[in-house]
Design a protein around this motif. Sequence first.
Motif: not given
Ligand code: MG
Length: 474
Positions: A5, A206, A209
Amino acid sequence: MVVMKFGGTSVQDATAIERVAEIVRSRHDQHPVVVVSAFAKVTDQLVLMGQQAVAGDCDAALQLLGMLQKRHFDTAQQLLGAAEGRKINGKLEATFAHADAFLRGLAAIRELSPRSSDQLLSFGELLSSEIVAAALAVRGLDTVWVDSRKCIVTNARYTQALPLAEETRKQTQDKLGAIIAKSKIPVMGGFIAATAEGVTTTLGRGGSDFSAAIVGAALDADSIEIWTDVEGMMTADPRLCPDARTIREISFNEAAELAYFGAKVLHPATLLPAIQQDIPVFVLNSGNLKSKGTRITARAPRSRDTFRAITAKTGVSLVNVVASRGVMVHGFLRSVFEALDRYAASVDLVAISEVSMSFTMDSKRLPTALISELERIADVTCEGQQAIVCLVGEDIHGKPGIAASVFDAVAAAEVNIRMISQGASEINISFVIQENDVPKAVRQLHARFFSPAVVAQAAAASGKRTGKIRKATR
Ligand code: MG
Ligand code: ASP
């Protein structure tokens, strides 16, 4: 199989994406699956455009969209050149046309529901993944762009959707299995998914992930690599403490504790799908191809040092609540907790005695009305500009004398401790000090509890721990 990632800064421009190509090439034999974030800052800009459109300033929103369009086309052009670029121009243009119509629609109805917000934010990852897939292909990697919304199936909790494990496993294996079997490299956007009905969702800010962990778990990956712009997780904030070094291995619980108390590299909760399946997660620096980074696993081997890391969370308020004389002690604590509950106050540390209670909270989230309410039942003092220092390490469990040496080190730095807590989990020791004492306290603690970097690195290089890392990456 390895899920790789790349975060926003790792794909922020053509140079960064060139590096991504090199990194992916270095994992070629391990069957990589590539997950990318939107280019740096793009998601924030999409949020802003949505706000502008809803506020009726459609021109401002479209102007920002125009800049975004230019940035993506420029990057694509630099990476692909005119001829190759033409192959994805149509797809990029279609996405921008959709975004344009979408913003006009928002401006017309003046309303942005969580569901439309997810649609709007999805453009960032759709664009970045198309460009990265094409850029890698031009550099000789046999990539296939994959629509993440066809792989990750979530509930309809828009803006914070959660994956449905069974459906996701099936869809992801169906979609990606065939590609990987042909030794091709799937490239997909992180953060975005869809409900079983196919409505676009996002996994929370975010969330790329999280996507990597979900895909890794669905495919029973050998490892997951989170490529970011720092050298893994550190023993302390390097801006505070020049001696800080990268943590080679850390347990999931320790990483979670660190994230909670200020370390901002990643949110370990998002790694849960991988950790539950015992898939190791590596945090690596995309600016440094040789980076060994940090390995996060369910159980990490004992560390050479007493603690795994130190963090400090600033901007904290310390509230002392002491039962007023003459007030019945019985029921005092209950009244305090009830008040906290009414304001949905999330406290960090708490210390309690029969007639008093101290707690800390993020100063920005401390409601003044809560203080006024507490003042009705007790004597209250509230001090801002405090900090929580937290030392984390699973090995401290059951070892006598550790707290004493921590406080001894803090005393040696001539720092006054305001409050102490050693949690029931026994993997951290936390205490409150004044904000401006943080640098000297952290430096003193680091010097006391962490061996110098050179020694540690030499030991890691010659020891079996490095060997283990290599094996696990395969
Ligand atoms: Mg991040
Ligand atoms: N682009 C999304 C965000 O900025 C997801 C991510 O980068 O992980 O929140």
